[in-house]
Write an enzyme that holds these catalytic residues in place. Structure first.
Site, PDB file in Angstrom:
ATOM      1  N   ASP A 142      45.013  37.108  34.881  1.00  0.00           N
ATOM      2  CA  ASP A 142      44.669  36.308  34.794  1.00  0.00           C
ATOM      3  C   ASP A 142      43.298  36.646  35.269  1.00  0.00           C
ATOM      4  O   ASP A 142      42.712  37.660  34.969  1.00  0.00           O
ATOM      5  CB  ASP A 142      44.905  35.532  35.099  1.00  0.00           C
ATOM      6  CG  ASP A 142      44.990  33.987  34.447  1.00  0.00           C
ATOM      7  OD1 ASP A 142      44.076  33.330  34.256  1.00  0.00           O
ATOM      8  OD2 ASP A 142      46.485  33.878  34.011  1.00  0.00           O
ATOM      9  N   HIS A 172      41.306  29.296  36.847  1.00  0.00           N
ATOM     10  CA  HIS A 172      42.373  29.510  35.257  1.00  0.00           C
ATOM     11  C   HIS A 172      43.994  30.185  36.439  1.00  0.00           C
ATOM     12  O   HIS A 172      44.967  29.614  35.736  1.00  0.00           O
ATOM     13  CB  HIS A 172      42.333  29.869  35.050  1.00  0.00           C
ATOM     14  CG  HIS A 172      43.170  30.128  33.351  1.00  0.00           C
ATOM     15  ND1 HIS A 172      44.190  31.498  32.921  1.00  0.00           N
ATOM     16  CD2 HIS A 172      43.500  29.206  32.390  1.00  0.00           C
ATOM     17  CE1 HIS A 172      44.712  30.505  31.699  1.00  0.00           C
ATOM     18  NE2 HIS A 172      44.652  29.674  31.667  1.00  0.00           N
ATOM     19  N   SER A 218      49.517  27.700  28.943  1.00  0.00           N
ATOM     20  CA  SER A 218      48.604  29.307  30.078  1.00  0.00           C
ATOM     21  C   SER A 218      49.883  28.717  31.078  1.00  0.00           C
ATOM     22  O   SER A 218      50.004  29.195  32.152  1.00  0.00           O
ATOM     23  CB  SER A 218      47.737  28.579  30.371  1.00  0.00           C
ATOM     24  OG  SER A 218      46.290  29.302  29.698  1.00  0.00           O
TER      25      SER A 218
END
Length: 589
Positions: free
Chosen positions: A101, A145, A292
């Protein structure tokens, strides 16, 4: 970046401003009341009782209620039975789950102790964006994220800090995306391979890329995408990847979630409270949503399964997750939820009783080839399997044929070989059945289709597929043959249609001789005597010398010779009656 560049799958913040501790507590109190009503209305859809009944001897205890202050608002964990699974195992740090990621803020107090550490240099992963060993999640936008994904999987549970993670496993941070959530497919592919090579058993991809290499020894879990369309994004669309869609707090598919053919599972993805980065202060959390944050729930449960049973293969993991999922609508498979909403309690319970896992079978075969099916019977080791075999047929639900019975024990592998499509059949349906300790068990129904590839090519492909080098050579040779045959056919067609063209004007070519005529008669030369004409009286004229005619020689006529002609293709002179040129083979008209 180009459209094929990887990007995050929906890490958009719902609560970006930092709340004070007092404001958080107040909001939490209000949220408890709201959630109580939501759980009542959604309890039917989320109840584990609608899953495949797999619980027999599963130990039942009071669910763990961790001390993490934001656990009360982690509706996702509760809706998929994670607290019940914790009664069996909280996880095992020997199980490594990689987060490919934007990196992980690995100094975050609620995850630092669960970060994987490379024994070679003490680092916690690798950064393929900056090509260094510090995969820190640097994000000026405040989304963080990768840190949020890692928090859902493996935040420290029951430590009175922030949130509870799904599994207490080791989190490997592999940075393949920049702070804007984009990066190259090459970096992502290298990150996946690096993670697998360094011991990752599960690899979480909450991103999109069209370049996901198959890796040995790691289960790849990917987000379905957030466009709300009936097509999965890559890599979730790939058959070797576990694809995950999102549900909201009602237990139904979230409006933003992608769905469609190839979807495997669904998991919570709306209003997910998770870890933030940027500082190491208490209560450094925020709310995010998107597929996600659905994928890491599945990755975390896979980590729990491996913690309880380290010997599970990727296929067995996948089968357990699919077979124990809870289907919100109907039963069996559908493109809205896949096999259903993942359920940790059911998945862990499946390890405590017999469960049939079909480990290997072909999805497509040639009409004349034979094939085999391999399966295993999971559950406690040493249970007696008095009978297990395959039942099959050419119509769904009508499986009237059976293979030979086999016997053994649980955790053994079984194979039925020599299977073939009946003549004229386009589909082959089968189930695996077993009798364990006197109780009958059955797998779901599987399908094998007839391939449209010619039999000899299919068989050759199967022979070469075990060696990638030979397979590559075979593909190159086949491509050359496919390219050569049309060229030969085209050249033959051109020769058949084209006619020889005149390279020179007609006057250039030798014409055949005309029929011979009799030679003319030769006459002897004659002397002519001038004749005196009468003259008119007048002045005298000069005397003239008489003209004598010389004898004429007979004319020489060309005798007939063999007629010849010139080949218009190569210019060779050949006999006129030749049907073709002996030099170049050109046919004459």
């Amino acid at each position: 970046m180009c459209a094929s560049s990887p990007r995050n799958r929906g890490g958009f913040p719902l609560l970006s401003p930092r709340l004070s501790a007092l404001a958080r507590r107040l909001a939490a109190t209000v949220a408890v009341l709201v959630l109580a009503a939501a759980f009542v209305s959604g309890s039917t859809a989320l109840s584990p009782s609608k899953a495949t009944p797999v619980v027999t001897s599963f130990p039942v205890h009071a669910e763990l209620t961790p001390s993490d202050p934001f656990f009360f608002d982690q509706w996702g964990l509760k809706s998929i039975g994670v607290p019940s699974a914790w009664d069996v195992t909280l996880g095992d740090k020997s199980v490594i789950v990689a987060v490919v990621d934007t990196g992980v803020w690995w100094t975050q107090p609620d995850i630092q102790a669960n970060m994987w550490t490379n024994s070679a240099d003490g680092t916690h992963g690798y950064d393929f964006v900056d090509s260094d060993t510090n995969p820190m999640d640097i994000d000026p936008s405040g989304t963080y994220h990768g840190t949020g994904v890692a928090g859902v999987i493996g935040a420290i549970t029951d430590n009175a800090v922030e949130i509870a993670g799904t599994a207490q496993v080791s989190i490997m941070a592999v940075r393949a995306l920049g702070s804007n959530g984009q990066g190259s497919s090459t970096d992502t592919a290298q990150a996946i391979i690096w993670a697998a090579d360094h011991g990752a058993k599960v690899i979480n991809l909450s991103l999109g890329t069209n370049e996901t290499p198959p890796v040995e020894g790691a289960l790849i879990v990917a987000a379905a995408g957030n466009a709300g369309v009936g097509t999965l994004d890559y890599p979730a669309r790939l058959p070797e990847v576990v694809s995950v869609a999102a549900i909201d707090e009602s237990g139904r598919r979230a409006s933003f979630s992608n769905y469609g053919p190839g979807l495997d599972l669904s998991a919570p993805g709306s209003r997910i409270v998770t870890l933030s980065g940027g500082n190491n202060q208490p209560n450094n959390v925020h709310y995010l949503q998107g597929t996600s944050f659905s994928a890491p729930f599945v990755s975390g449960i896979a980590g729990l399964l491996l913690s309880a049973e380290p010997g599970l293969t990727n296929v067995q993991l996948w089968n357990i997750l699919n077979m124990t999922a809870v289907q919100p609508v109907g039963s069996g498979y559908n493109t809205n939820y896949g096999w259903g909403v993942v359920n940790a309690r059911n998945a862990i319970a499946a390890l405590n009783q017999p469960l049939i896992s079909v480990d290997s079978y072909p999805t497509s075969v040639s009409s004349s080839s034979t094939f085999g099916v391999t399966w295993s019977i999971l559950g406690p080791a040493g249970m007696a399997v008095s009978d297990t075999h395959l039942i099959w047929g050419t119509s769904s639900g009508a499986l009237g044929n059976a293979t030979a019975a086999q016997s053994g024990q649980t955790r053994q592998s079984y194979t039925a070989g020599g299977l073939a499509l009946p003549s004229g059949a386009g589909l082959f349906y089968f189930k695996v059945v077993a009798t364990v300790n006197g109780t009958a068990f059955s797998s779901r129904e599987y399908t094998v289709t007839a391939s449209s590839v010619p039999d000899f090519l299919y068989v050759l492909y199967q022979l070469l597929a075990s060696n990638l080098l030979y397979l590559a050579l075979f593909i190159l040779v086949l491509a050359g043959v496919v390219a050569f045959i049309p060229q030969r056919r085209a050249a033959r067609a051109r020769r058949a249609v084209a006619r020889p063209q005149m390279l020179y004007p007609p006057s250039y070519y030798v014409q055949a001789a005309q029929p011979s005529q009799p030679p003319p008669v030769a006459y002897p030369a004659q002397t002519v005597t001038p004749r005196i004409e009468p003259q008119i009286a007048g002045p005298p004229t000069p005397t003239q010398t008489p003209t004598v005619v010389q004898p004429v020689a007979p004319a020489t006529i060309a005798q007939p010779t063999a007629a010849r002609k010139r080949c218009p293709s190569c210019g060779t002179m050949v006999n006129a009656d030749n049907m073709f040129c002996f030099f170049c083979g050109n046919r004459f008209r």
